[in-house]
Design a protein around this motif. Structure first.
Motif, PDB file in Angstrom:
ATOM      1  N   GLY A   1      92.956  20.700  10.271  1.00  0.00           N
ATOM      2  CA  GLY A   1      92.729  20.196  11.616  1.00  0.00           C
ATOM      3  C   GLY A   1      93.941  20.359  12.494  1.00  0.00           C
ATOM      4  N   GLY A   2      93.810  19.888  13.744  1.00  0.00           N
ATOM      5  CA  GLY A   2      94.892  19.984  14.705  1.00  0.00           C
ATOM      6  C   GLY A   2      95.332  18.625  15.195  1.00  0.00           C
ATOM      7  N   GLU A   3      96.034  18.607  16.326  1.00  0.00           N
ATOM      8  CA  GLU A   3      96.614  17.362  16.822  1.00  0.00           C
ATOM      9  C   GLU A   3      95.641  16.543  17.665  1.00  0.00           C
ATOM     10  OE1 GLU A   3      98.480  20.619  19.548  1.00  0.00           O
ATOM     11  OE2 GLU A   3      97.484  20.454  17.601  1.00  0.00           O
ATOM     12  N   PHE A   4      94.618  17.185  18.224  1.00  0.00           N
ATOM     13  CA  PHE A   4      93.542  16.498  18.949  1.00  0.00           C
ATOM     14  C   PHE A   4      92.417  17.499  19.159  1.00  0.00           C
ATOM     15  CE2 PHE A   4      96.909  17.102  22.453  1.00  0.00           C
ATOM     16  CZ  PHE A   4      96.512  18.390  22.769  1.00  0.00           C
ATOM     17  N   GLY A   5      91.405  17.102  19.945  1.00  0.00           N
ATOM     18  CA  GLY A   5      90.285  17.994  20.199  1.00  0.00           C
ATOM     19  C   GLY A   5      90.275  18.475  21.640  1.00  0.00           C
ATOM     20  N   ARG A   6      89.058  18.790  22.130  1.00  0.00           N
ATOM     21  CA  ARG A   6      88.934  19.302  23.492  1.00  0.00           C
ATOM     22  C   ARG A   6      87.730  18.659  24.179  1.00  0.00           C
ATOM     23  NH1 ARG A   6      93.006  22.655  23.202  1.00  0.00           N
ATOM     24  NH2 ARG A   6      92.997  22.918  25.468  1.00  0.00           N
ATOM     25  N   THR A   7      87.750  18.691  25.489  1.00  0.00           N
ATOM     26  CA  THR A   7      86.707  18.033  26.269  1.00  0.00           C
ATOM     27  C   THR A   7      85.387  18.799  26.185  1.00  0.00           C
ATOM     28  OG1 THR A   7      87.364  19.263  28.248  1.00  0.00           O
ATOM     29  CG2 THR A   7      88.352  17.086  27.914  1.00  0.00           C
ATOM     30  N   PRO A   8      84.257  18.067  26.280  1.00  0.00           N
ATOM     31  CA  PRO A   8      82.971  18.757  26.373  1.00  0.00           C
ATOM     32  C   PRO A   8      82.716  19.325  27.773  1.00  0.00           C
ATOM     33  CG  PRO A   8      82.643  16.391  26.419  1.00  0.00           C
ATOM     34  CD  PRO A   8      84.109  16.613  26.167  1.00  0.00           C
ATOM     35  N   SER A   9      83.530  18.948  28.736  1.00  0.00           N
ATOM     36  CA  SER A   9      83.405  19.458  30.098  1.00  0.00           C
ATOM     37  C   SER A   9      84.399  20.588  30.337  1.00  0.00           C
ATOM     38  CB  SER A   9      83.639  18.321  31.111  1.00  0.00           C
ATOM     39  OG  SER A   9      84.810  17.585  30.756  1.00  0.00           O
ATOM     40  N   VAL A  10      84.113  21.422  31.311  1.00  0.00           N
ATOM     41  CA  VAL A  10      84.932  22.588  31.596  1.00  0.00           C
ATOM     42  C   VAL A  10      86.183  22.174  32.354  1.00  0.00           C
ATOM     43  CG1 VAL A  10      83.766  23.092  33.788  1.00  0.00           C
ATOM     44  CG2 VAL A  10      84.890  24.935  32.529  1.00  0.00           C
ATOM     45  N   GLU A  11      87.286  22.849  32.078  1.00  0.00           N
ATOM     46  CA  GLU A  11      88.513  22.579  32.823  1.00  0.00           C
ATOM     47  C   GLU A  11      88.488  23.354  34.132  1.00  0.00           C
ATOM     48  OE1 GLU A  11      93.365  22.964  32.466  1.00  0.00           O
ATOM     49  OE2 GLU A  11      92.155  22.705  30.663  1.00  0.00           O
ATOM     50  N   VAL A  12      88.808  22.655  35.225  1.00  0.00           N
ATOM     51  CA  VAL A  12      88.779  23.288  36.547  1.00  0.00           C
ATOM     52  C   VAL A  12      90.100  23.118  37.289  1.00  0.00           C
ATOM     53  CG1 VAL A  12      86.286  23.069  36.818  1.00  0.00           C
ATOM     54  CG2 VAL A  12      87.771  21.193  37.567  1.00  0.00           C
ATOM     55  N   SER A  13      91.162  22.785  36.551  1.00  0.00           N
ATOM     56  CA  SER A  13      92.457  22.618  37.212  1.00  0.00           C
ATOM     57  C   SER A  13      92.957  23.964  37.716  1.00  0.00           C
ATOM     58  CB  SER A  13      93.470  22.025  36.231  1.00  0.00           C
ATOM     59  OG  SER A  13      93.850  22.983  35.261  1.00  0.00           O
ATOM     60  N   GLY A  14      93.939  23.910  38.589  1.00  0.00           N
ATOM     61  CA  GLY A  14      94.490  25.136  39.143  1.00  0.00           C
ATOM     62  C   GLY A  14      95.322  25.937  38.170  1.00  0.00           C
ATOM     63  N   LEU A  15      95.442  25.436  36.915  1.00  0.00           N
ATOM     64  CA  LEU A  15      96.273  26.122  35.924  1.00  0.00           C
ATOM     65  C   LEU A  15      95.516  27.203  35.173  1.00  0.00           C
ATOM     66  CD1 LEU A  15      98.135  23.010  34.438  1.00  0.00           C
ATOM     67  CD2 LEU A  15      98.942  24.593  36.190  1.00  0.00           C
ATOM     68  N   VAL A  16      94.180  27.239  35.311  1.00  0.00           N
ATOM     69  CA  VAL A  16      93.406  28.201  34.535  1.00  0.00           C
ATOM     70  C   VAL A  16      92.901  29.320  35.443  1.00  0.00           C
ATOM     71  CG1 VAL A  16      92.719  26.484  32.828  1.00  0.00           C
ATOM     72  CG2 VAL A  16      91.262  26.861  34.818  1.00  0.00           C
ATOM     73  N   ASN A  17      92.814  30.511  34.857  1.00  0.00           N
ATOM     74  CA  ASN A  17      92.331  31.672  35.604  1.00  0.00           C
ATOM     75  C   ASN A  17      90.827  31.864  35.429  1.00  0.00           C
ATOM     76  OD1 ASN A  17      94.981  32.418  36.474  1.00  0.00           O
ATOM     77  ND2 ASN A  17      95.369  33.293  34.446  1.00  0.00           N
ATOM     78  N   VAL A  18      90.332  31.545  34.240  1.00  0.00           N
ATOM     79  CA  VAL A  18      88.908  31.666  33.942  1.00  0.00           C
ATOM     80  C   VAL A  18      88.381  30.282  33.607  1.00  0.00           C
ATOM     81  CG1 VAL A  18      87.183  32.735  32.456  1.00  0.00           C
ATOM     82  CG2 VAL A  18      89.287  33.978  33.005  1.00  0.00           C
ATOM     83  N   GLN A  19      87.366  29.825  34.312  1.00  0.00           N
ATOM     84  CA  GLN A  19      86.853  28.482  34.088  1.00  0.00           C
ATOM     85  C   GLN A  19      85.764  28.486  33.017  1.00  0.00           C
ATOM     86  OE1 GLN A  19      85.828  26.599  37.805  1.00  0.00           O
ATOM     87  NE2 GLN A  19      87.942  26.562  38.513  1.00  0.00           N
ATOM     88  N   ASN A  20      86.220  28.727  31.787  1.00  0.00           N
ATOM     89  CA  ASN A  20      85.308  28.726  30.642  1.00  0.00           C
ATOM     90  C   ASN A  20      85.992  28.087  29.442  1.00  0.00           C
ATOM     91  OD1 ASN A  20      82.796  29.408  29.404  1.00  0.00           O
ATOM     92  ND2 ASN A  20      83.827  31.066  28.318  1.00  0.00           N
ATOM     93  N   GLY A  21      86.974  27.228  29.743  1.00  0.00           N
ATOM     94  CA  GLY A  21      87.719  26.584  28.670  1.00  0.00           C
ATOM     95  C   GLY A  21      87.636  25.077  28.764  1.00  0.00           C
ATOM     96  N   ARG A  22      88.370  24.418  27.873  1.00  0.00           N
ATOM     97  CA  ARG A  22      88.302  22.961  27.776  1.00  0.00           C
ATOM     98  C   ARG A  22      89.716  22.373  27.761  1.00  0.00           C
ATOM     99  NH1 ARG A  22      82.932  22.233  26.205  1.00  0.00           N
ATOM    100  NH2 ARG A  22      82.033  23.854  24.854  1.00  0.00           N
ATOM    101  N   ASP A  23      89.837  21.190  28.327  1.00  0.00           N
ATOM    102  CA  ASP A  23      91.114  20.485  28.355  1.00  0.00           C
ATOM    103  C   ASP A  23      91.324  19.738  27.040  1.00  0.00           C
ATOM    104  OD1 ASP A  23      93.519  19.567  29.408  1.00  0.00           O
ATOM    105  OD2 ASP A  23      92.604  17.832  30.386  1.00  0.00           O
ATOM    106  N   HIS A  24      92.530  19.180  26.878  1.00  0.00           N
ATOM    107  CA  HIS A  24      92.838  18.354  25.711  1.00  0.00           C
ATOM    108  C   HIS A  24      91.942  17.123  25.700  1.00  0.00           C
ATOM    109  CE1 HIS A  24      97.225  19.871  26.494  1.00  0.00           C
ATOM    110  NE2 HIS A  24      96.417  20.848  26.112  1.00  0.00           N
ATOM    111  N   ASN A  25      91.552  16.685  24.501  1.00  0.00           N
ATOM    112  CA  ASN A  25      90.757  15.473  24.361  1.00  0.00           C
ATOM    113  C   ASN A  25      91.262  14.672  23.175  1.00  0.00           C
ATOM    114  OD1 ASN A  25      88.802  13.477  24.350  1.00  0.00           O
ATOM    115  ND2 ASN A  25      87.307  14.750  23.266  1.00  0.00           N
ATOM    116  N   ASN A  26      91.847  13.522  23.456  1.00  0.00           N
ATOM    117  CA  ASN A  26      92.351  12.667  22.382  1.00  0.00           C
ATOM    118  C   ASN A  26      91.359  11.582  21.984  1.00  0.00           C
ATOM    119  OD1 ASN A  26      93.143  11.621  25.103  1.00  0.00           O
ATOM    120  ND2 ASN A  26      93.740   9.826  23.904  1.00  0.00           N
ATOM    121  N   HIS A  27      90.246  11.472  22.701  1.00  0.00           N
ATOM    122  CA  HIS A  27      89.312  10.368  22.475  1.00  0.00           C
ATOM    123  C   HIS A  27      88.406  10.583  21.261  1.00  0.00           C
ATOM    124  CE1 HIS A  27      90.594   8.817  26.330  1.00  0.00           C
ATOM    125  NE2 HIS A  27      90.285   9.969  26.903  1.00  0.00           N
TER     126      HIS A  27
END
Length: 447
Positions: A344-370
């Motif tokens: 495993g890793g240090e946390f997971g990822r969100t079920p929603s898409v990341e839309v911050s200005g840091l991504v070029n392609v909006q098909n990824g997920r942000d960090h999810n610690n929950h």
């Protein structure tokens, strides 16, 4: 002074602490002797790997029906997984199509779907998963294990770390901190195939073993004179221990790290990747009595796919055959019964898409610690079972939440150690890996 007295007084002074603890016995009978930690650094997405969520597909492109939990960056609508899940093994556990070979071994694996972390940031979560605390300065899991149990092979380090580069944070993740320095992890960059390149200066080009032994004995006498005058010196003891270990490694390390000695068919099963060779090396190290081996998937944080979750397919293509081959080989040799495999890793990822200005392609997920997934196998862990659950969208652990402290307490328990009793006195208080928390997750253990 006898050699035993010299070893007790010199660098092996702290080594004798681990030996005396081991010779006195574990806190209770152990199920396991070794640990292999396959660290998928960066944060794999649970909803694309081990935690299928049909509601994601149903509500794809829509806002979360429930309030969106706080994440590190701005996220948008729900994003369905691009991967299909299928039932695997006799247990019928659903696993993503990107892990087909691991799916074949799933009856030996416990899938924990209710992990959670304290922060949605790499650094504190990496420290917590590796060292039991979000801040630097605490000993790692491997350091605690070797402190508590010692090692079975004096010609090899008790704790070995394999990574082709360095993960985020780096060597602090396998440090011994305030434990004696001899218990820190020995880092090997496994992006090379030849042992001489993996471990620089493993061979002395000018001196043979007898001449080196005389050198070390002379240094030992000089260092002893220094200690007699100045008193204990942990840094000096650590240096002595490192030299002794390096001297002994000359006889065994070149062979154990040379995966070319394995049949071609075996190497093919693990895959010709850094991670594949790392898993094969881990098996060979455990076969020779090394207490713990940790393999990081790659340099930096490869699973940190903010832009495009489809990158998970390529990463899983490297990890899947290696993990499956390792589990299969450990089981065939009987070693899986006495080896805890952590995945495993240090946390997971969100079920929603990341839309911050840091991504070029909006098909990824942000960090999810929950809420995220973590796998355990071997060493007294029940296989073919799922423990815990996240909500309908895979965002938050809602059933039987499990923290890193609980994982650490459980792994120590399997190796015969009570996490509340494995302590070290430092700076006026007793420290332990699980701090003041942690519970053994007994529901996932064989009776």
């Amino acid at each position: 002074m006898t050699r035993r007295d010299w070893l007790r007084t010199m660098g092996s002074g702290f080594g004798m602490m681990g030996f005396s603890r081991l010779s006195a016995g574990t806190h209770f009978p152990a199920k396991a002797k070794h640990v292999i930690f396959l660290f998928l650094n960066g944060g794999p997405s649970q909803v694309d790997t081990f935690d299928p969520k049909p509601m994601l597909a149903k509500h794809h492109g829509q806002p979360m029906p429930t309030p969106n939990l706080k994440t590190e960056r701005k996220t948008g609508s729900l994003l369905r997984s691009p991967f299909q899940f299928k039932k695997c093994g006799q247990s019928g556990i659903e696993i993503s199509e990107i892990f087909p070979k691991l799916g074949e071994q799933i009856d030996d694996v416990c899938v924990i779907r209710s992990m959670y972390a304290d922060r949605p940031n790499h650094e504190p979560s990496l420290f917590m998963m590796n060292c039991g605390h979000m801040m630097p300065g605490r000993p790692s899991l491997g350091a605690w294990l070797t402190y508590g149990l010692g090692t079975e092979n004096q010609n090899l380090p008790g704790f070995v770390v394999l990574c082709p580069g360095l993960p985020v944070v780096g060597p602090q993740l396998w440090a011994s901190a305030f434990l004696p320095a001899g218990f820190q992890g020995t880092y090997i960059p496994n992006n090379e195939r030849e042992p001489e390149k993996l471990i620089h200066y493993i061979r002395n080009a000018r001196l043979g073993p007898q001449e080196q032994r005389r050198q070390l004995d002379l240094l030992g006498k000089l260092n002893q004179l220094h200690l007699d005058r100045q008193g204990p010196d942990p840094q000096l003891e650590a240096g002595i221990q490192a030299m002794e270990t390096a001297f002994r490694m000359q006889t065994e390390a070149p062979e154990v790290f040379d995966t070319r000695k394995e049949p071609e068919a075996v190497r093919a099963r693990y895959g010709d990747t850094d991670f594949g060779r790392g898993c094969l090396m881990a098996r060979r190290l455990v076969e020779r009595g090394v207490r713990m081996v940790q393999i990081y998937h790659g340099n930096g944080q490869p699973w940190d796919n903010h832009d495009d979750i489809l990158i998970h397919r390529r990463l899983a293509g490297q990890a899947d055959p290696a993990i499956a081959a390792l589990l299969q080989d450990l089981k065939s040799s009987g070693l899986l019964k006495e080896t805890v495999v952590m995945i495993g890793g240090e946390f997971g990822r969100t079920p929603s898409v990341e839309v911050s200005g840091l991504v070029n392609v909006q098909n990824g997920r942000d960090h999810n610690n929950h809420g995220y997934s973590f796998l355990l196998a071997g060493g007294g862990v029940k296989g073919g079972m799922v423990y815990g659950a996240t909500d309908d969208f895979g965002f938050k652990a809602v059933e039987n939440p499990v923290h890193a402290h609980d994982i650490h307490a459980t792994v120590l328990h399997l190796l015969g150690l009570d996490h509340t009793k494995l302590t070290y006195r430092y700076s006026g208080r007793d420290f332990r890996l699980t701090d003041v928390a942690g519970r053994v997750v007994r529901e996932i253990l064989d009776n």
